[in-house]
Design a protein around this motif. Structure first.
Motif, PDB file in Angstrom:
ATOM      1  N   ALA A 255     -43.075  27.731  40.714  1.00 39.46           N
ATOM      2  CA  ALA A 255     -41.433  27.227  40.646  1.00 39.46           C
ATOM      3  C   ALA A 255     -41.193  27.553  42.169  1.00 39.46           C
ATOM      4  O   ALA A 255     -41.293  28.454  42.715  1.00 39.46           O
ATOM      5  CB  ALA A 255     -40.577  28.329  39.651  1.00 39.46           C
ATOM      6  N   TYR A 256     -40.062  26.731  42.335  1.00 40.56           N
ATOM      7  CA  TYR A 256     -39.430  26.743  43.739  1.00 40.56           C
ATOM      8  C   TYR A 256     -37.939  26.647  43.706  1.00 40.56           C
ATOM      9  O   TYR A 256     -37.761  25.503  43.165  1.00 40.56           O
ATOM     10  CB  TYR A 256     -40.053  25.860  44.774  1.00 40.56           C
ATOM     11  N   VAL A 257     -37.215  27.462  44.320  1.00 39.53           N
ATOM     12  CA  VAL A 257     -35.821  27.277  44.363  1.00 39.53           C
ATOM     13  C   VAL A 257     -35.328  27.181  45.725  1.00 39.53           C
ATOM     14  O   VAL A 257     -35.552  27.815  46.468  1.00 39.53           O
ATOM     15  CB  VAL A 257     -34.988  28.618  43.699  1.00 39.53           C
ATOM     16  N   SER A 258     -34.535  25.915  45.787  1.00 37.55           N
ATOM     17  CA  SER A 258     -34.299  25.557  47.272  1.00 37.55           C
ATOM     18  C   SER A 258     -32.975  25.714  47.648  1.00 37.55           C
ATOM     19  O   SER A 258     -32.598  25.352  48.918  1.00 37.55           O
ATOM     20  CB  SER A 258     -34.847  23.965  47.348  1.00 37.55           C
ATOM     21  N   LEU A 259     -32.100  26.305  46.935  1.00 38.18           N
ATOM     22  CA  LEU A 259     -30.760  26.271  47.285  1.00 38.18           C
ATOM     23  C   LEU A 259     -30.689  27.358  48.816  1.00 38.18           C
ATOM     24  O   LEU A 259     -31.110  28.313  48.825  1.00 38.18           O
ATOM     25  CB  LEU A 259     -29.983  27.434  46.570  1.00 38.18           C
ATOM     26  N   ARG A 260     -29.982  26.667  49.527  1.00 39.17           N
ATOM     27  CA  ARG A 260     -29.408  27.461  50.969  1.00 39.17           C
ATOM     28  C   ARG A 260     -28.204  28.228  50.851  1.00 39.17           C
ATOM     29  O   ARG A 260     -27.362  27.603  50.415  1.00 39.17           O
ATOM     30  CB  ARG A 260     -29.383  26.520  52.156  1.00 39.17           C
ATOM     31  N   MET A 261     -28.606  29.773  51.248  1.00 36.24           N
ATOM     32  CA  MET A 261     -27.163  30.217  51.044  1.00 36.24           C
ATOM     33  C   MET A 261     -26.293  29.694  52.235  1.00 36.24           C
ATOM     34  O   MET A 261     -26.345  29.310  53.028  1.00 36.24           O
ATOM     35  CB  MET A 261     -27.649  31.847  51.645  1.00 36.24           C
ATOM     36  N   ASP A 262     -25.114  29.767  51.538  1.00 39.10           N
ATOM     37  CA  ASP A 262     -23.525  29.384  52.231  1.00 39.10           C
ATOM     38  C   ASP A 262     -23.140  30.410  52.936  1.00 39.10           C
ATOM     39  O   ASP A 262     -22.667  31.576  52.321  1.00 39.10           O
ATOM     40  CB  ASP A 262     -22.872  28.636  50.981  1.00 39.10           C
ATOM     41  N   GLY A 263     -23.399  30.484  54.168  1.00 36.43           N
ATOM     42  CA  GLY A 263     -22.723  32.137  54.999  1.00 36.43           C
ATOM     43  C   GLY A 263     -21.391  32.323  54.596  1.00 36.43           C
ATOM     44  O   GLY A 263     -20.970  33.229  54.427  1.00 36.43           O
TER      45      GLY A 263
ATOM     46  N   GLY B 254     -22.864  32.091  48.317  1.00 41.19           N
ATOM     47  CA  GLY B 254     -23.057  33.146  49.378  1.00 41.19           C
ATOM     48  C   GLY B 254     -24.284  33.920  48.896  1.00 41.19           C
ATOM     49  O   GLY B 254     -25.147  33.740  48.015  1.00 41.19           O
ATOM     50  N   TYR B 255     -24.277  35.028  49.509  1.00 43.14           N
ATOM     51  CA  TYR B 255     -25.483  35.960  49.407  1.00 43.14           C
ATOM     52  C   TYR B 255     -25.482  36.512  48.067  1.00 43.14           C
ATOM     53  O   TYR B 255     -26.556  36.347  47.395  1.00 43.14           O
ATOM     54  CB  TYR B 255     -25.460  37.588  50.344  1.00 43.14           C
ATOM     55  N   GLY B 256     -24.464  36.767  47.292  1.00 43.72           N
ATOM     56  CA  GLY B 256     -24.451  37.133  46.079  1.00 43.72           C
ATOM     57  C   GLY B 256     -25.034  36.075  45.007  1.00 43.72           C
ATOM     58  O   GLY B 256     -25.873  36.458  44.220  1.00 43.72           O
ATOM     59  N   TYR B 257     -24.342  35.061  45.227  1.00 41.65           N
ATOM     60  CA  TYR B 257     -24.910  33.950  44.200  1.00 41.65           C
ATOM     61  C   TYR B 257     -26.094  33.398  44.737  1.00 41.65           C
ATOM     62  O   TYR B 257     -26.887  33.338  43.712  1.00 41.65           O
ATOM     63  CB  TYR B 257     -23.693  32.598  44.658  1.00 41.65           C
ATOM     64  N   ALA B 258     -26.631  33.074  45.778  1.00 40.28           N
ATOM     65  CA  ALA B 258     -27.961  32.532  45.969  1.00 40.28           C
ATOM     66  C   ALA B 258     -29.003  33.413  45.694  1.00 40.28           C
ATOM     67  O   ALA B 258     -30.087  33.185  45.425  1.00 40.28           O
ATOM     68  CB  ALA B 258     -28.116  32.161  47.526  1.00 40.28           C
ATOM     69  N   GLY B 259     -28.573  34.979  45.922  1.00 39.32           N
ATOM     70  CA  GLY B 259     -29.501  35.994  45.906  1.00 39.32           C
ATOM     71  C   GLY B 259     -30.057  36.151  44.311  1.00 39.32           C
ATOM     72  O   GLY B 259     -31.016  36.954  44.210  1.00 39.32           O
ATOM     73  N   GLN B 260     -29.390  35.320  43.451  1.00 39.41           N
ATOM     74  CA  GLN B 260     -29.960  35.385  42.116  1.00 39.41           C
ATOM     75  C   GLN B 260     -31.233  34.974  41.902  1.00 39.41           C
ATOM     76  O   GLN B 260     -31.970  35.608  41.173  1.00 39.41           O
ATOM     77  CB  GLN B 260     -28.975  34.719  41.374  1.00 39.41           C
ATOM     78  N   ALA B 261     -31.642  34.060  42.798  1.00 41.46           N
ATOM     79  CA  ALA B 261     -32.908  33.289  42.590  1.00 41.46           C
ATOM     80  C   ALA B 261     -34.074  34.530  43.109  1.00 41.46           C
ATOM     81  O   ALA B 261     -34.907  34.587  42.534  1.00 41.46           O
ATOM     82  CB  ALA B 261     -33.068  32.232  43.426  1.00 41.46           C
ATOM     83  N   ARG B 262     -33.558  35.233  44.265  1.00 41.27           N
ATOM     84  CA  ARG B 262     -34.496  36.391  44.527  1.00 41.27           C
ATOM     85  C   ARG B 262     -34.674  37.515  43.784  1.00 41.27           C
ATOM     86  O   ARG B 262     -35.742  37.710  43.208  1.00 41.27           O
ATOM     87  CB  ARG B 262     -33.776  36.941  45.908  1.00 41.27           C
TER      88      ARG B 262
ATOM     89  N   GLY C  68     -30.921  33.676  53.538  1.00 43.60           N
ATOM     90  CA  GLY C  68     -30.621  34.138  55.034  1.00 43.60           C
ATOM     91  C   GLY C  68     -30.042  32.899  55.433  1.00 43.60           C
ATOM     92  O   GLY C  68     -29.879  31.739  55.159  1.00 43.60           O
ATOM     93  N   SER C  69     -29.047  33.069  56.649  1.00 46.26           N
ATOM     94  CA  SER C  69     -28.136  32.194  57.101  1.00 46.26           C
ATOM     95  C   SER C  69     -28.792  31.520  58.551  1.00 46.26           C
ATOM     96  O   SER C  69     -28.095  30.786  59.208  1.00 46.26           O
ATOM     97  CB  SER C  69     -26.830  32.649  57.382  1.00 46.26           C
ATOM     98  N   ASP C  70     -30.061  32.053  58.766  1.00 44.66           N
ATOM     99  CA  ASP C  70     -30.531  31.549  60.137  1.00 44.66           C
ATOM    100  C   ASP C  70     -31.402  30.159  60.134  1.00 44.66           C
ATOM    101  O   ASP C  70     -31.781  29.603  58.882  1.00 44.66           O
ATOM    102  CB  ASP C  70     -31.572  32.734  60.707  1.00 44.66           C
ATOM    103  N   ASP C  71     -31.835  29.799  61.012  1.00 47.46           N
ATOM    104  CA  ASP C  71     -32.972  28.715  61.379  1.00 47.46           C
ATOM    105  C   ASP C  71     -34.129  29.123  61.739  1.00 47.46           C
ATOM    106  O   ASP C  71     -34.563  28.502  62.760  1.00 47.46           O
ATOM    107  CB  ASP C  71     -32.289  27.484  61.977  1.00 47.46           C
ATOM    108  N   ASN C  72     -34.703  30.517  61.572  1.00 43.75           N
ATOM    109  CA  ASN C  72     -35.761  30.835  62.276  1.00 43.75           C
ATOM    110  C   ASN C  72     -36.829  30.910  61.322  1.00 43.75           C
ATOM    111  O   ASN C  72     -36.441  30.957  60.015  1.00 43.75           O
ATOM    112  CB  ASN C  72     -35.469  32.369  62.891  1.00 43.75           C
ATOM    113  N   ARG C  73     -38.113  31.160  61.639  1.00 42.43           N
ATOM    114  CA  ARG C  73     -39.305  31.131  61.021  1.00 42.43           C
ATOM    115  C   ARG C  73     -39.518  32.709  60.697  1.00 42.43           C
ATOM    116  O   ARG C  73     -40.788  33.008  60.455  1.00 42.43           O
ATOM    117  CB  ARG C  73     -40.468  30.438  61.503  1.00 42.43           C
TER     118      ARG C  73
ATOM    119  N   TYR D 258     -24.801  38.582  60.373  1.00 44.77           N
ATOM    120  CA  TYR D 258     -25.653  39.702  59.724  1.00 44.77           C
ATOM    121  C   TYR D 258     -26.876  39.167  58.845  1.00 44.77           C
ATOM    122  O   TYR D 258     -28.104  39.392  59.071  1.00 44.77           O
ATOM    123  CB  TYR D 258     -25.005  40.515  58.775  1.00 44.77           C
ATOM    124  N   PHE D 259     -26.558  38.052  57.933  1.00 42.92           N
ATOM    125  CA  PHE D 259     -27.512  37.386  57.347  1.00 42.92           C
ATOM    126  C   PHE D 259     -28.407  36.473  58.124  1.00 42.92           C
ATOM    127  O   PHE D 259     -29.384  35.798  57.492  1.00 42.92           O
ATOM    128  CB  PHE D 259     -26.717  36.766  56.049  1.00 42.92           C
TER     129      PHE D 259
END
Ligand SMILES: [Zn+2]
Length: 465
Positions: A155-163, A168-176, A197-202, A423-424
């Motif tokens: 399974a793969y959940v693709s939602l990007r956290m909305d800063g 946001g963190y709480g909502y998107a974090g349910q998948a984690r 996370g809110s970044d674009d880094n690897r 922070y995120f």
């Protein structure tokens, strides 16, 4: 005659000035609090403490040798600073070992992705796991997957956290936190998620995840945002996408770690204490500078400034460095249990406040106290106004992070709000390092906490009332 000036700003902030004779927070107290604040602002102590922690200890993954090093560092520092009493209280925790993690897209186009195991995850079978990816936009879609619909799939959940928005963190974090349970219920053999996370880094973001009794434990990991973009693009072609996942993370038998406490003993009711806290543990990918080295340094520094101020509070002030927050607030939950059941003195922790918010400058306080004491907290809040800190009109705070476990158990609390930060971008990644810390901001925060803790422990009020 009560002289009260009330100013409401944007409908959300309030500040009071009241004449000393009618106020619980007296002019003498305000003068001393301001002295503490000014001294803290002039001092490099907060910066020195976080530099020492990140340089001399590094990460503090709960239950590891580095966790122990961190506790020894904290106790030695607080004793040297002149705290009246420094001690540890035991907390039993699961010991998790990160091991290695790698993932490769094998079809239709071969690519390696940056991945990290989620805390508490089990390993993949020997030789790894190769399976087709089943993509879900969000956690709730995964929860809706029919039993056996994911047999033999990852399974793969693709939602990007909305800063800044709703997801946001709480909502998107349910998948984690709970995605592995939902995926296993539908038959999946593993789950990967887009990093919370809110970044674009690897730099993929780790974080805790849960299993549920009676549900198969499957491996869980997070890929970085750019890798999730890559995977999303490949999935859009409509062909099956296959990945090979290799993880060696695993849990050991439970071990004992400790909450670390430092006390400035009160002169009149020493058994009662205002608690200011942060968590000492961190993830193991970096030095835990933002999460929560900043909180640790702010609290230890605030206490030292109170000691140096020369006037002891009437009730005690306890600097609490919680254990194993990252794995699931273990230190905080054990504090509540032990002080309710073993010691029967939980009510002596009269008010609590935590910092687990990285490097942002404090801009407001939100009370969560009894209706009568609310005015007293607002009087204290007014003292912070010249420091750019407003007092919110709400009275619903239950404590942040670890302190929420105490707040939900009935302890009055104050939450400290901060200016927005990135922070995120760094949270739970190998980028959570000292260079990300805004030293003037954490120095400001230590000044606010010193003023707050000293006034809160000295003023004559019952925060339950
Ligand atoms: Zn934290």
């Amino acid at each position: 005659m009560k002289k009260l000036t009330m100013m409401a700003l944007a409908g959300a902030m309030i500040s009071f000035t009241a004449s000393a004779q009618d106020s619980a927070v007296t002019d003498d107290m305000i003068e001393h609090a301001n002295m503490l604040g000014q001294n803290a602002l002039k001092s490099s102590l907060t910066e020195d403490i976080i530099t020492s922690l990140t340089t001399e200890v590094g990460h503090r993954l709960a239950g590891t040798a580095n966790d122990k090093k961190g506790r020894e560092w904290a106790m030695a520092k607080m004793l040297a600073m002149g705290y009246d009493r420094v001690w540890e209280e035991p907390v039993t925790i699961p010991l998790w070992h990160r091991g290695s993690a790698s993932v490769r897209i094998t079809a239709p186009y071969q690519q390696n992705m940056a991945i990290v195991a989620l805390g508490n995850s089990v390993r993949t079978p020997e030789g790894g796991l190769t399976a087709e990816v089943a993509q879900f936009d969000e956690y709730k879609d995964l929860v809706a997957a029919a039993p056996n619909s994911l047999n033999g799939k990852i399974a793969y959940v693709s939602l990007r956290m909305d800063g800044s928005g709703l997801k946001g963190y709480g909502y998107a974090g349910q998948a984690r936190r709970n995605g592995s349970v939902a995926a296993a219920k539908a038959g999946a053999s593993a789950i990967i998620i887009r990093s919370i996370g809110s970044d674009d880094n690897r730099t993929p973001h780790t974080g805790s995840m849960n299993y549920a009794e009676g549900v198969t434990q499957i491996p869980a990991a997070a890929i970085s945002n750019p890798d999730a973009d890559l995977l999303d693009n490949m999935l859009k072609y409509g062909e099956p996408v296959t990945i090979e996942l290799n993880m060696t993370s695993h849990s050991h038998d439970p071990v004992v770690t400790y909450n670390v406490l430092g006390e400035i003993t009160g002169t009149e009711e020493p058994e009662k204490a205002v608690m200011i806290g942060a968590h000492l543990d961190s993830w193991d990918l970096a030095t835990g500078a933002l999460d929560d080295g900043t909180g640790v340094s702010i609290m230890m520094s605030a206490g030292k400034h109170i000691i140096d101020g020369g006037i002891k509070p009437k009730r005690s002030i306890r600097v609490m460095l919680f254990a194993a927050e990252e794995e699931g607030l273990y230190g905080a939950h054990e504090y509540v249990r032990a002080h309710k059941e073993d010691h029967n003195d939980f009510g002596n922790t009269i008010l609590g406040a935590e910092w687990d918010s990285g490097t942002g400058r404090i801009i407001n306080i939100a009370p969560g106290v009894g209706p009568t004491s609310l005015n007293v907290v607002r009087e204290m809040g007014a003292v912070f106004a010249p420091y750019g800190v407003s007092t919110l009109m709400t009275n619903t705070a239950k404590g942040q992070s670890d302190m929420s476990a105490l707040g939900n158990a009935g302890m009055p609390a104050v939450n400290f709000g901060m200016e927005p930060t990135n922070y995120f971008d760094f949270h739970h990644t190998p980028n959570d390092t000292l260079d990300k810390v805004d030293m003037p901001a954490i120095t400001h925060n230590a000044a606010i906490y010193a003023m707050f803790a000293w006034m809160a422990a000295t003023v004559d009020v019952d925060y339950q009332k």
